[in-house]
Design a protein around this motif. Structure first.
Motif, PDB file in Angstrom:
ATOM      1  N   GLN A  50     -24.558  56.483 -43.257  1.00 30.36           N
ATOM      2  CA  GLN A  50     -23.296  55.904 -43.694  1.00 30.36           C
ATOM      3  C   GLN A  50     -23.218  54.453 -43.200  1.00 30.36           C
ATOM      4  O   GLN A  50     -23.291  53.530 -43.983  1.00 30.36           O
ATOM      5  CB  GLN A  50     -22.125  56.745 -43.183  1.00 30.36           C
ATOM      6  N   PHE A  51     -23.088  54.289 -41.889  1.00 27.07           N
ATOM      7  CA  PHE A  51     -23.163  52.954 -41.307  1.00 27.07           C
ATOM      8  C   PHE A  51     -24.514  52.828 -40.588  1.00 27.07           C
ATOM      9  O   PHE A  51     -24.816  53.618 -39.707  1.00 27.07           O
ATOM     10  CB  PHE A  51     -22.024  52.719 -40.321  1.00 27.07           C
ATOM     11  N   SER A  52     -25.297  51.835 -40.954  1.00 28.02           N
ATOM     12  CA  SER A  52     -26.612  51.672 -40.347  1.00 28.02           C
ATOM     13  C   SER A  52     -26.485  51.041 -38.965  1.00 28.02           C
ATOM     14  O   SER A  52     -25.458  50.460 -38.611  1.00 28.02           O
ATOM     15  CB  SER A  52     -27.489  50.776 -41.228  1.00 28.02           C
ATOM     16  N   GLN A  53     -27.563  51.159 -38.194  1.00 28.57           N
ATOM     17  CA  GLN A  53     -27.583  50.537 -36.880  1.00 28.57           C
ATOM     18  C   GLN A  53     -27.405  49.035 -36.988  1.00 28.57           C
ATOM     19  O   GLN A  53     -26.663  48.419 -36.211  1.00 28.57           O
ATOM     20  CB  GLN A  53     -28.895  50.854 -36.163  1.00 28.57           C
ATOM     21  N   SER A  54     -28.056  48.420 -37.976  1.00 30.09           N
ATOM     22  CA  SER A  54     -27.952  46.962 -38.128  1.00 30.09           C
ATOM     23  C   SER A  54     -26.526  46.546 -38.483  1.00 30.09           C
ATOM     24  O   SER A  54     -26.036  45.519 -38.001  1.00 30.09           O
ATOM     25  CB  SER A  54     -28.934  46.465 -39.198  1.00 30.09           C
ATOM     26  N   ALA A  55     -25.850  47.354 -39.319  1.00 25.59           N
ATOM     27  CA  ALA A  55     -24.467  47.031 -39.674  1.00 25.59           C
ATOM     28  C   ALA A  55     -23.565  47.117 -38.454  1.00 25.59           C
ATOM     29  O   ALA A  55     -22.715  46.243 -38.220  1.00 25.59           O
ATOM     30  CB  ALA A  55     -23.968  47.972 -40.769  1.00 25.59           C
ATOM     31  N   MET A  56     -23.735  48.157 -37.629  1.00 26.57           N
ATOM     32  CA  MET A  56     -22.912  48.291 -36.441  1.00 26.57           C
ATOM     33  C   MET A  56     -23.223  47.206 -35.418  1.00 26.57           C
ATOM     34  O   MET A  56     -22.322  46.684 -34.754  1.00 26.57           O
ATOM     35  CB  MET A  56     -23.086  49.677 -35.827  1.00 26.57           C
ATOM     36  N   ASP A  57     -24.498  46.848 -35.300  1.00 28.31           N
ATOM     37  CA  ASP A  57     -24.864  45.745 -34.400  1.00 28.31           C
ATOM     38  C   ASP A  57     -24.155  44.459 -34.824  1.00 28.31           C
ATOM     39  O   ASP A  57     -23.715  43.664 -33.986  1.00 28.31           O
ATOM     40  CB  ASP A  57     -26.374  45.534 -34.397  1.00 28.31           C
ATOM     41  N   LYS A  58     -24.058  44.265 -36.122  1.00 26.61           N
ATOM     42  CA  LYS A  58     -23.370  43.075 -36.644  1.00 26.61           C
ATOM     43  C   LYS A  58     -21.896  43.092 -36.256  1.00 26.61           C
ATOM     44  O   LYS A  58     -21.345  42.073 -35.819  1.00 26.61           O
ATOM     45  CB  LYS A  58     -23.524  43.013 -38.164  1.00 26.61           C
ATOM     46  N   PHE A  59     -21.243  44.256 -36.379  1.00 28.16           N
ATOM     47  CA  PHE A  59     -19.830  44.358 -36.005  1.00 28.16           C
ATOM     48  C   PHE A  59     -19.636  44.048 -34.525  1.00 28.16           C
ATOM     49  O   PHE A  59     -18.701  43.345 -34.133  1.00 28.16           O
ATOM     50  CB  PHE A  59     -19.288  45.757 -36.315  1.00 28.16           C
ATOM     51  N   ILE A  60     -20.534  44.586 -33.698  1.00 27.70           N
ATOM     52  CA  ILE A  60     -20.411  44.362 -32.262  1.00 27.70           C
ATOM     53  C   ILE A  60     -20.613  42.886 -31.928  1.00 27.70           C
ATOM     54  O   ILE A  60     -19.897  42.318 -31.086  1.00 27.70           O
ATOM     55  CB  ILE A  60     -21.411  45.246 -31.496  1.00 27.70           C
ATOM     56  N   ALA A  61     -21.561  42.257 -32.599  1.00 27.80           N
ATOM     57  CA  ALA A  61     -21.773  40.821 -32.380  1.00 27.80           C
ATOM     58  C   ALA A  61     -20.530  40.028 -32.787  1.00 27.80           C
ATOM     59  O   ALA A  61     -20.143  39.063 -32.108  1.00 27.80           O
ATOM     60  CB  ALA A  61     -22.993  40.346 -33.163  1.00 27.80           C
ATOM     61  N   GLN A  62     -19.900  40.446 -33.882  1.00 28.65           N
ATOM     62  CA  GLN A  62     -18.674  39.771 -34.311  1.00 28.65           C
ATOM     63  C   GLN A  62     -17.551  39.998 -33.309  1.00 28.65           C
ATOM     64  O   GLN A  62     -16.769  39.080 -33.014  1.00 28.65           O
ATOM     65  CB  GLN A  62     -18.275  40.281 -35.707  1.00 28.65           C
ATOM     66  N   GLN A  63     -17.467  41.213 -32.756  1.00 32.69           N
ATOM     67  CA  GLN A  63     -16.464  41.475 -31.725  1.00 32.69           C
ATOM     68  C   GLN A  63     -16.693  40.592 -30.503  1.00 32.69           C
ATOM     69  O   GLN A  63     -15.740  40.085 -29.901  1.00 32.69           O
ATOM     70  CB  GLN A  63     -16.508  42.950 -31.320  1.00 32.69           C
ATOM     71  N   SER A  64     -17.947  40.410 -30.152  1.00 29.00           N
ATOM     72  CA  SER A  64     -18.276  39.573 -28.991  1.00 29.00           C
ATOM     73  C   SER A  64     -17.833  38.130 -29.222  1.00 29.00           C
ATOM     74  O   SER A  64     -17.203  37.511 -28.359  1.00 29.00           O
ATOM     75  CB  SER A  64     -19.778  39.638 -28.707  1.00 29.00           C
ATOM     76  N   ARG A  65     -18.142  37.603 -30.400  1.00 28.06           N
ATOM     77  CA  ARG A  65     -17.778  36.210 -30.712  1.00 28.06           C
ATOM     78  C   ARG A  65     -16.261  36.020 -30.775  1.00 28.06           C
ATOM     79  O   ARG A  65     -15.758  34.945 -30.433  1.00 28.06           O
ATOM     80  CB  ARG A  65     -18.411  35.781 -32.036  1.00 28.06           C
ATOM     81  N   SER A  66     -15.545  37.049 -31.218  1.00 27.55           N
ATOM     82  CA  SER A  66     -14.091  36.918 -31.376  1.00 27.55           C
ATOM     83  C   SER A  66     -13.315  37.321 -30.130  1.00 27.55           C
ATOM     84  O   SER A  66     -12.087  37.326 -30.137  1.00 27.55           O
ATOM     85  CB  SER A  66     -13.627  37.767 -32.570  1.00 27.55           C
ATOM     86  N   GLY A  67     -14.021  37.658 -29.045  1.00 20.49           N
ATOM     87  CA  GLY A  67     -13.360  37.980 -27.789  1.00 20.49           C
ATOM     88  C   GLY A  67     -12.797  39.375 -27.711  1.00 20.49           C
ATOM     89  O   GLY A  67     -11.939  39.650 -26.855  1.00 20.49           O
ATOM     90  N   LEU A  68     -13.276  40.296 -28.568  1.00 25.53           N
ATOM     91  CA  LEU A  68     -12.771  41.664 -28.572  1.00 25.53           C
ATOM     92  C   LEU A  68     -13.686  42.639 -27.843  1.00 25.53           C
ATOM     93  O   LEU A  68     -13.362  43.820 -27.730  1.00 25.53           O
ATOM     94  CB  LEU A  68     -12.587  42.147 -30.024  1.00 25.53           C
ATOM     95  N   TYR A  70     -15.838  41.749 -24.628  1.00 22.71           N
ATOM     96  CA  TYR A  70     -15.969  41.562 -23.176  1.00 22.71           C
ATOM     97  C   TYR A  70     -14.773  40.793 -22.623  1.00 22.71           C
ATOM     98  O   TYR A  70     -14.190  39.932 -23.297  1.00 22.71           O
ATOM     99  CB  TYR A  70     -17.235  40.777 -22.848  1.00 22.71           C
ATOM    100  N   ASP A  71     -14.442  41.073 -21.366  1.00 26.51           N
ATOM    101  CA  ASP A  71     -13.434  40.271 -20.686  1.00 26.51           C
ATOM    102  C   ASP A  71     -14.108  39.077 -20.004  1.00 26.51           C
ATOM    103  O   ASP A  71     -15.311  38.843 -20.185  1.00 26.51           O
ATOM    104  CB  ASP A  71     -12.646  41.124 -19.682  1.00 26.51           C
ATOM    105  N   ASP A  72     -13.358  38.333 -19.224  1.00 21.64           N
ATOM    106  CA  ASP A  72     -13.890  37.115 -18.602  1.00 21.64           C
ATOM    107  C   ASP A  72     -14.983  37.408 -17.576  1.00 21.64           C
ATOM    108  O   ASP A  72     -15.779  36.528 -17.242  1.00 21.64           O
ATOM    109  CB  ASP A  72     -12.755  36.343 -17.920  1.00 21.64           C
ATOM    110  N   GLN A  73     -15.031  38.642 -17.081  1.00 18.88           N
ATOM    111  CA  GLN A  73     -16.049  39.021 -16.102  1.00 18.88           C
ATOM    112  C   GLN A  73     -17.267  39.683 -16.755  1.00 18.88           C
ATOM    113  O   GLN A  73     -18.180  40.157 -16.074  1.00 18.88           O
ATOM    114  CB  GLN A  73     -15.472  39.984 -15.058  1.00 18.88           C
ATOM    115  N   GLY A  74     -17.266  39.703 -18.090  1.00 17.43           N
ATOM    116  CA  GLY A  74     -18.385  40.299 -18.803  1.00 17.43           C
ATOM    117  C   GLY A  74     -18.327  41.815 -18.885  1.00 17.43           C
ATOM    118  O   GLY A  74     -19.317  42.447 -19.267  1.00 17.43           O
ATOM    119  N   GLU A  75     -17.189  42.420 -18.538  1.00 24.54           N
ATOM    120  CA  GLU A  75     -17.028  43.870 -18.634  1.00 24.54           C
ATOM    121  C   GLU A  75     -16.476  44.230 -20.014  1.00 24.54           C
ATOM    122  O   GLU A  75     -15.751  43.462 -20.637  1.00 24.54           O
ATOM    123  CB  GLU A  75     -16.074  44.372 -17.548  1.00 24.54           C
TER     124      GLU A  75
END
Length: 393
Positions: A50-68, A70-75
């Motif tokens: 349904q959702f491929s690993q590459s598609a989910m990796d892309k979402f996570i990368a987008q979350q990282s760039r948009s600040g959703l 990690y916090d300021d300490q990288g957690e």
């Protein structure tokens, strides 16, 4: 929803002459796609990709760039997921919950929002955030049945696909979910957030889940229309509201799929079945996941002495089927959350709501009262339960 059942039963006793459509055949389903895209949807009952690993990796990368991510300490920041059920005019309950949640000041930005039937309508506003609460409130407290549809003459209904004419409702949906609002959905999708809406592919007798952010991202008049069509399809009660014809093409021919209310197959859903395996945060056990389910109807049995006639017996039986289907869907989400160590919260119309059923579909007095009920329980921090009321822990 219950107010529609008498009309639905009437459909079972009428014959009609079906309008023509160029239908997709089973062997063509993979060749004919909406907007000539293959990544806009998936079968809701599929166990394969349904959702491929590459598609989910892309979402996570987008979350990282948009600040959703990690916090300021990288957690890891917590991820929040919202599932909205069907329920017809009882969607006023969910609207009240969301509005009060905003006013309480602790409503999160949801990583995933899913919607079915009336929940599909709510899901768009919930996904876009608290700034859209007024629009959501207006829809569930400011409209009446006369604003949404008009009944057809009996003879006209016999030769059509529904018992009511919903041009008014369709106009409201298309005017509200316009190109500007769909563009806002695309912006949020590009941050790594998912908006998923369920319909029922009636020809196939299978649930279909639509990636509304990917559709919005296309940014064309055709994609805006498809976005609107899916919301209309998900909330199209079979036989009462007209089904939605979804255009699909192989690049040469255009055919139509028949889609109706997502609640026919799922009253509420959460993730693709393989979501947890490919969700992409790699240290998934270190990230908190919070699941919220808003069930826009009752969950518990409710006593009512039934008169011995065929109509009342049929209506009570169908209402019971829908209630138990919805309970089963909620339990699936609960068990999934338990299995994957996700915090679970459920809101539903409990036994302390005692107003009689609506006199008509979209009875404004009923909807306003139910909105206030959801609103007040949320403001008083009394709406969320940690498990379904009859769960076996």
């Amino acid at each position: 929803m219950k107010a529609y059942i008498p009309l639905l039963v009437a459909v079972l006793t009428t014959g009609c002459s079906a309008p023509y459509r160029d239908a997709v055949e089973p062997e063509q389903i993979s060749q004919f796609t909406p907007l000539e895209q293959t990544n806009l949807r998936y079968w809701g009952d599929a166990t394969e990709y349904q959702f491929s690993q590459s598609a989910m990796d892309k979402f996570i990368a987008q979350q990282s760039r948009s600040g959703l991510l990690y916090d300021d300490q990288g957690e890891f920041l917590p991820a929040y997921h919202l599932a909205l059920s069907g329920g017809g005019e009882s969607g006023a309950f969910g609207a009240g919950v969301l509005s009060a949640w905003s006013e309480n000041g602790d409503r999160p930005t949801f990583t995933t929002v899913t919607g079915v039937s009336t929940g599909a309508i709510i899901s768009v506003f919930a996904f876009l955030g608290s700034d859209y609460d007024d629009m959501l409130t207006g829809f569930y407290t400011g409209v009446t049945d006369n604003d949404l549809y008009e009944k057809k003459f009996a003879l006209t209904a016999l030769f059509s696909t529904s018992l009511v004419d919903t041009k008014r409702y369709q106009n409201i949906v298309r005017n509200t979910l316009n190109a500007d609002l769909v563009a806002e959905v695309a912006k949020e999708y590009n941050k790594g957030r998912l908006l998923l809406v369920g319909t029922t592919h009636l020809d196939a007798q299978r649930p279909m889940i639509w990636n509304m952010g990917e559709i919005a991202k296309q940014g064309t008049p055709e994609s805006v229309k498809l976005f609107q069509d899916i919301i209309l399809a998900s909330s199209s009660i079979p036989g009462v509201f007209p089904p939605q014809l979804i255009d699909v093409t192989d690049g040469i021919e255009t055919k139509q799929e028949l889609h109706v209310d997502g609640g026919v197959t799922n009253q509420v859903f959460l993730f693709p079945s393989n979501f947890n395996e490919v969700r992409g945060d790699h240290k998934a056990n270190e990230r908190e996941h919070h699941v919220y389910v808003i069930r826009n109807t009752e969950m518990l049995p409710k006593w009512h002495n039934i008169e011995l006639n065929i109509e009342n017996i049929a209506l009570r039986s169908l209402a019971t089927v829908l209630k138990f289907q919805g309970k089963g869907d909620v339990h699936k989400i609960y068990q999934y959350s338990q299995h994957h160590n996700m915090d679970f919260k459920l809101a539903f119309i409990d036994e302390d709501f005692t107003l009689d059923e609506p006199k008509t579909p979209f009875d404004q007095e009923f909807m306003r009262t139910l909105y206030d009920y959801g609103y007040n329980k949320t403001r008083q921090q009394q709406v969320w339960q940690a498990s379904p009321p009859d769960a076996f822990n």
